[in-house]
Design a protein around this motif. Structure first.
Motif, PDB file in Angstrom:
ATOM      1  N   ASP A  77      46.412 -19.479  42.509  1.00  0.00           N
ATOM      2  CA  ASP A  77      47.510 -20.277  41.991  1.00  0.00           C
ATOM      3  C   ASP A  77      47.033 -21.717  41.856  1.00  0.00           C
ATOM      4  O   ASP A  77      46.602 -22.323  42.846  1.00  0.00           O
ATOM      5  CB  ASP A  77      48.700 -20.203  42.961  1.00  0.00           C
ATOM      6  CG  ASP A  77      49.843 -21.100  42.523  1.00  0.00           C
ATOM      7  OD1 ASP A  77      50.361 -20.898  41.421  1.00  0.00           O
ATOM      8  OD2 ASP A  77      50.183 -22.027  43.292  1.00  0.00           O
ATOM      9  N   ASN A 129      47.152 -15.866  43.799  1.00  0.00           N
ATOM     10  CA  ASN A 129      48.308 -15.746  42.907  1.00  0.00           C
ATOM     11  C   ASN A 129      48.897 -14.338  42.986  1.00  0.00           C
ATOM     12  O   ASN A 129      48.427 -13.480  43.744  1.00  0.00           O
ATOM     13  CB  ASN A 129      47.934 -16.120  41.471  1.00  0.00           C
ATOM     14  CG  ASN A 129      46.859 -15.219  40.878  1.00  0.00           C
ATOM     15  OD1 ASN A 129      46.596 -14.126  41.376  1.00  0.00           O
ATOM     16  ND2 ASN A 129      46.222 -15.687  39.816  1.00  0.00           N
ATOM     17  N   ARG A 130      49.896 -14.100  42.174  1.00  0.00           N
ATOM     18  CA  ARG A 130      50.617 -12.823  42.213  1.00  0.00           C
ATOM     19  C   ARG A 130      49.698 -11.639  41.881  1.00  0.00           C
ATOM     20  O   ARG A 130      49.768 -10.589  42.522  1.00  0.00           O
ATOM     21  CB  ARG A 130      51.784 -12.900  41.218  1.00  0.00           C
ATOM     22  CG  ARG A 130      52.756 -11.740  41.268  1.00  0.00           C
ATOM     23  CD  ARG A 130      53.759 -11.862  40.127  1.00  0.00           C
ATOM     24  NE  ARG A 130      54.774 -10.842  40.146  1.00  0.00           N
ATOM     25  CZ  ARG A 130      56.040 -11.051  40.468  1.00  0.00           C
ATOM     26  NH1 ARG A 130      56.438 -12.262  40.820  1.00  0.00           N
ATOM     27  NH2 ARG A 130      56.926 -10.066  40.441  1.00  0.00           N
ATOM     28  N   LEU A 190      47.479 -10.857  44.768  1.00  0.00           N
ATOM     29  CA  LEU A 190      48.272 -10.220  45.825  1.00  0.00           C
ATOM     30  C   LEU A 190      48.441  -8.728  45.566  1.00  0.00           C
ATOM     31  O   LEU A 190      48.218  -7.906  46.464  1.00  0.00           O
ATOM     32  CB  LEU A 190      49.641 -10.894  45.915  1.00  0.00           C
ATOM     33  CG  LEU A 190      50.698 -10.148  46.757  1.00  0.00           C
ATOM     34  CD1 LEU A 190      50.300 -10.134  48.219  1.00  0.00           C
ATOM     35  CD2 LEU A 190      52.078 -10.771  46.570  1.00  0.00           C
ATOM     36  N   PHE A 191      48.837  -8.381  44.353  1.00  0.00           N
ATOM     37  CA  PHE A 191      49.071  -6.971  44.061  1.00  0.00           C
ATOM     38  C   PHE A 191      47.770  -6.167  44.106  1.00  0.00           C
ATOM     39  O   PHE A 191      47.774  -4.997  44.513  1.00  0.00           O
ATOM     40  CB  PHE A 191      49.775  -6.814  42.710  1.00  0.00           C
ATOM     41  CG  PHE A 191      51.265  -6.902  42.803  1.00  0.00           C
ATOM     42  CD1 PHE A 191      52.022  -5.788  43.108  1.00  0.00           C
ATOM     43  CD2 PHE A 191      51.927  -8.110  42.611  1.00  0.00           C
ATOM     44  CE1 PHE A 191      53.405  -5.849  43.216  1.00  0.00           C
ATOM     45  CE2 PHE A 191      53.308  -8.194  42.711  1.00  0.00           C
ATOM     46  CZ  PHE A 191      54.054  -7.060  43.019  1.00  0.00           C
ATOM     47  N   ARG A 242      51.069 -17.012  46.578  1.00  0.00           N
ATOM     48  CA  ARG A 242      52.311 -17.522  45.999  1.00  0.00           C
ATOM     49  C   ARG A 242      52.859 -16.444  45.070  1.00  0.00           C
ATOM     50  O   ARG A 242      52.229 -16.079  44.086  1.00  0.00           O
ATOM     51  CB  ARG A 242      52.062 -18.812  45.224  1.00  0.00           C
ATOM     52  CG  ARG A 242      53.366 -19.452  44.717  1.00  0.00           C
ATOM     53  CD  ARG A 242      53.083 -20.692  43.897  1.00  0.00           C
ATOM     54  NE  ARG A 242      54.325 -21.288  43.397  1.00  0.00           N
ATOM     55  CZ  ARG A 242      54.363 -22.204  42.439  1.00  0.00           C
ATOM     56  NH1 ARG A 242      53.225 -22.628  41.876  1.00  0.00           N
ATOM     57  NH2 ARG A 242      55.520 -22.686  42.028  1.00  0.00           N
ATOM     58  N   PHE A 243      54.021 -15.938  45.423  1.00  0.00           N
ATOM     59  CA  PHE A 243      54.613 -14.854  44.646  1.00  0.00           C
ATOM     60  C   PHE A 243      55.250 -15.391  43.370  1.00  0.00           C
ATOM     61  O   PHE A 243      55.252 -14.736  42.336  1.00  0.00           O
ATOM     62  CB  PHE A 243      55.657 -14.127  45.499  1.00  0.00           C
ATOM     63  CG  PHE A 243      56.136 -12.841  44.899  1.00  0.00           C
ATOM     64  CD1 PHE A 243      55.341 -11.711  44.925  1.00  0.00           C
ATOM     65  CD2 PHE A 243      57.391 -12.759  44.307  1.00  0.00           C
ATOM     66  CE1 PHE A 243      55.779 -10.518  44.369  1.00  0.00           C
ATOM     67  CE2 PHE A 243      57.834 -11.576  43.746  1.00  0.00           C
ATOM     68  CZ  PHE A 243      57.023 -10.446  43.780  1.00  0.00           C
ATOM     69  N   GLY A 244      55.773 -16.593  43.436  1.00  0.00           N
ATOM     70  CA  GLY A 244      56.409 -17.214  42.287  1.00  0.00           C
ATOM     71  C   GLY A 244      57.425 -18.235  42.750  1.00  0.00           C
ATOM     72  O   GLY A 244      58.089 -18.037  43.775  1.00  0.00           O
ATOM     73  N   ILE A 256      56.987  -4.490  48.414  1.00  0.00           N
ATOM     74  CA  ILE A 256      57.446  -5.850  48.095  1.00  0.00           C
ATOM     75  C   ILE A 256      58.973  -5.901  48.078  1.00  0.00           C
ATOM     76  O   ILE A 256      59.590  -6.829  48.619  1.00  0.00           O
ATOM     77  CB  ILE A 256      56.891  -6.296  46.733  1.00  0.00           C
ATOM     78  CG1 ILE A 256      55.384  -6.532  46.821  1.00  0.00           C
ATOM     79  CG2 ILE A 256      57.613  -7.545  46.234  1.00  0.00           C
ATOM     80  CD1 ILE A 256      54.985  -7.781  47.557  1.00  0.00           C
TER      81      ILE A 256
END
Length: 302
Positions: free
Chosen positions: A150, A157-158, A161-162, A219-221, A280
């Protein structure tokens, strides 16, 4: 225009310039690392570029086993096996590995290998063309890291993460904390995006400090963060949740006075084989449950 004196057209050896002469000139001049390794793993040819790379002259290289010169110790068995496999099968394949240079440092080398055969058609040696791609691979790594980071906060970032969550769920499972900053919107609306961005960056820094190197912070968003925990136990998640709440509950620097925001945390355990989206979503619901509980407590205060 007359041809430059001494120039030889491509494909024409010209008078007095046999193909072997041109081949020798090429081997001497090219920047690529050229070598020939016999079936015993001994160096029978090393061009000047390879001599400069290793810091050894021709006489010091010829006859030595290549694994004693530029192969890092941990790769020796694999390098020896690759040569033997090529000699046995008559086929050699492209490879990439770290080589030890003249200063003892590691350089990333990509290799194009060819099996050489004798007059009877039997494999007897491997010819290698090595190219130093250290800087290229470093640039690729930096670009890859940028796509997984991020830009505002510097945490994962997202997408990263995934990727990591899917990997954990395909093996041992994991723990997960879903963190939402409670009063961020108020701060952002009152003081502007500049202050809000600095607050998000500081919140990310605090989460990384609390989580430590063994856990991934992403950071998910917006003002939502996720901590992906390598240890999936309720006790570990409960302890980490308490430390997150305490650390983010401390005031943040503000333009006029310290800012207090707080955080709501939802915890869940992801078990092997579960879809990432389900894990999630479960942590997200737990976070909203924690936020609702805090709001009810706030309404009961005098």
């Amino acid at each position: 225009m007359p041809a430059q004196q001494g120039a030889v057209p491509w494909g024409d050896t010209g008078p007095g310039l046999p193909e072997t002469h041109l081949a020798c000139a090429f081997v001497q001049a090219v920047d690529a690392l050229l070598c020939i390794i016999d079936a015993e793993g001994r160096i029978v040819l090393a061009n000047p570029a390879l001599q400069r790379f290793t810091g050894l002259d021709r006489d010091a290289l010829l006859g030595r086993r290549f694994v004693e010169v530029w192969v890092i110790p941990g790769d020796v068995p694999y390098a020896e096996e690759a040569v033997q496999l090529a000699i046995r099968s008559g086929k050699a394949y492209p490879l990439e590995a770290d080589w030890v240079d003249a200063h003892g440092g590691f350089r990333r080398i990509t290799m194009r290998n060819t099996v050489l055969r004798d007059d009877d058609g039997q494999p007897w040696a491997i010819a290698c063309v090595g190219l130093d791609v250290t800087e290229e691979r470093a640039r690729e790594a930096r670009l890859h890291e940028k796509t997984r980071t991020d830009p505002l906060t510097g945490v994962a970032n997202r997408g990263a993460l995934f990727d990591e969550l899917a990997l954990r769920l395909s093996t041992t499972g994991c723990g997960l904390l879903f963190c939402d900053l409670d009063e961020f919107k108020r701060v952002n609306d009152q003081y502007g995006h500049g202050v809000g961005d600095r607050l998000l960056a500081e919140a990310a820094t605090r989460l990384v400090e609390v989580a430590g190197p063994e856990h991934l912070v992403a950071r998910f968003g917006g003002d939502e963060f996720v901590i992906l925990c390598s240890v999936a136990s309720e006790a570990t998640l409960a302890d980490l949740s308490q430390r997150v709440v305490a650390r983010l509950g401390m005031p943040f620097p503000g333009p006029d006075e310290p800012l207090s925001i707080g955080v709501s945390v939802g915890a869940t355990i992801g078990r092997p084989g579960e879809p990432s989206d389900d894990v999630i979503a479960r942590a997200d619901r737990a976070m909203y449950g924690a936020k609702s509980t805090e709001r009810r407590r706030a309404r009961r205060l005098p």
